[in-house]
Design an enzyme around this catalytic site. Structure first.
Site, PDB file in Angstrom:
ATOM      1  N   CYS A  71      -5.210   0.341   6.507  1.00 11.47           N
ATOM      2  CA  CYS A  71      -5.256   1.929   6.390  1.00 11.47           C
ATOM      3  C   CYS A  71      -6.852   2.521   5.975  1.00 11.47           C
ATOM      4  O   CYS A  71      -7.164   3.861   5.605  1.00 11.47           O
ATOM      5  CB  CYS A  71      -4.015   2.715   6.002  1.00 11.47           C
ATOM      6  N   CYS A 127      -8.323  -5.343  -9.906  1.00 13.87           N
ATOM      7  CA  CYS A 127      -8.414  -4.659 -10.434  1.00 13.87           C
ATOM      8  C   CYS A 127      -7.913  -3.322 -10.067  1.00 13.87           C
ATOM      9  O   CYS A 127      -9.056  -2.370  -9.157  1.00 13.87           O
ATOM     10  CB  CYS A 127      -8.722  -3.971 -11.684  1.00 13.87           C
ATOM     11  N   CYS A 136       0.506  -0.962  -0.356  1.00 15.88           N
ATOM     12  CA  CYS A 136       0.118  -0.180  -0.336  1.00 15.88           C
ATOM     13  C   CYS A 136       1.101   1.220   0.349  1.00 15.88           C
ATOM     14  O   CYS A 136       1.956   1.696   0.871  1.00 15.88           O
ATOM     15  CB  CYS A 136      -0.873   0.341   1.048  1.00 15.88           C
ATOM     16  N   CYS A 193      -7.022  -1.511   1.639  1.00 15.03           N
ATOM     17  CA  CYS A 193      -6.308  -1.683   2.643  1.00 15.03           C
ATOM     18  C   CYS A 193      -7.501  -1.706   3.562  1.00 15.03           C
ATOM     19  O   CYS A 193      -7.985  -1.161   4.181  1.00 15.03           O
ATOM     20  CB  CYS A 193      -5.207  -0.669   2.385  1.00 15.03           C
ATOM     21  N   CYS A 222       0.151   3.275   3.713  1.00 12.75           N
ATOM     22  CA  CYS A 222       0.933   2.547   4.981  1.00 12.75           C
ATOM     23  C   CYS A 222       1.220   1.494   4.827  1.00 12.75           C
ATOM     24  O   CYS A 222       1.956   0.788   5.962  1.00 12.75           O
ATOM     25  CB  CYS A 222      -0.880   1.732   5.357  1.00 12.75           C
TER      26      CYS A 222
HETATM   27 FE    FE Z   1      -2.507   0.867   3.413  1.00 11.27          FE
END
Ligand code: FE
Length: 137
Positions: free
Chosen positions: A100, A120, A48, A97, A51
């Site tokens: 976060c 995707c 991510c 995610c 984060c």
């Molecule tokens: Fe994240």
């Protein structure tokens, strides 16, 4: 990064580029074929961008032809959260995610067998970490 303050909006806005922020925190979609990870085939993990949490493994990446990085599955089921998204007159499943709550993209049921899923994902929501010991290519 387990401190909730690390994910507050002011911190994230400062950490991310305007383009990354628009995708991650406002659920924008990058233009197809525009992202840096679409034609990226190195061995490693995608994390991510907001984060740093591990999200996808390059072993699950495949060329969907869609214009966005596509994965058969997340690196771990608990890495992402999924929820219905009815925006833009479509019934889709949004992927975020789990750590976060940043928007990543959507998951569709037109992926390759045996699982049949296509995650995707916007390149702008991802960063890449080469696998330790992996040959650079
Ligand atoms: Fe994240």
């Amino acid at each position: 990064m387990n401190d909730p303050a690390a994910f507050d909006e002011d911190t994230l806005r400062a950490r991310l580029s305007a383009e990354q922020y628009a995708v991650c925190r406002c659920a924008a979609t990058e233009a197809p074929f525009s992202g840096r990870w679409y034609h990226h085939h190195a061995d490693g993990t995608y994390v991510c961008v907001a984060c740093g949490g591990t999200l996808f493994d390059s072993r699950d990446k495949y060329d969907s032809g869609s214009g966005w990085p596509s994965f058969r599955q997340p690196a771990a089921a608990a890495a992402v959260s999924e929820r219905p998204d009815d925006r833009h007159g479509m019934r889709r499943t949004e992927v975020r995610c789990a750590r976060c709550d940043s928007h990543l993209g959507h998951v569709f049921a037109d992926g390759p067998p045996p699982v049949g899923l296509r995650y995707c994902i916007n390149s702008l929501a991802l960063d890449f970490r080469p696998r330790a010991g992996a040959a650079a290519d």
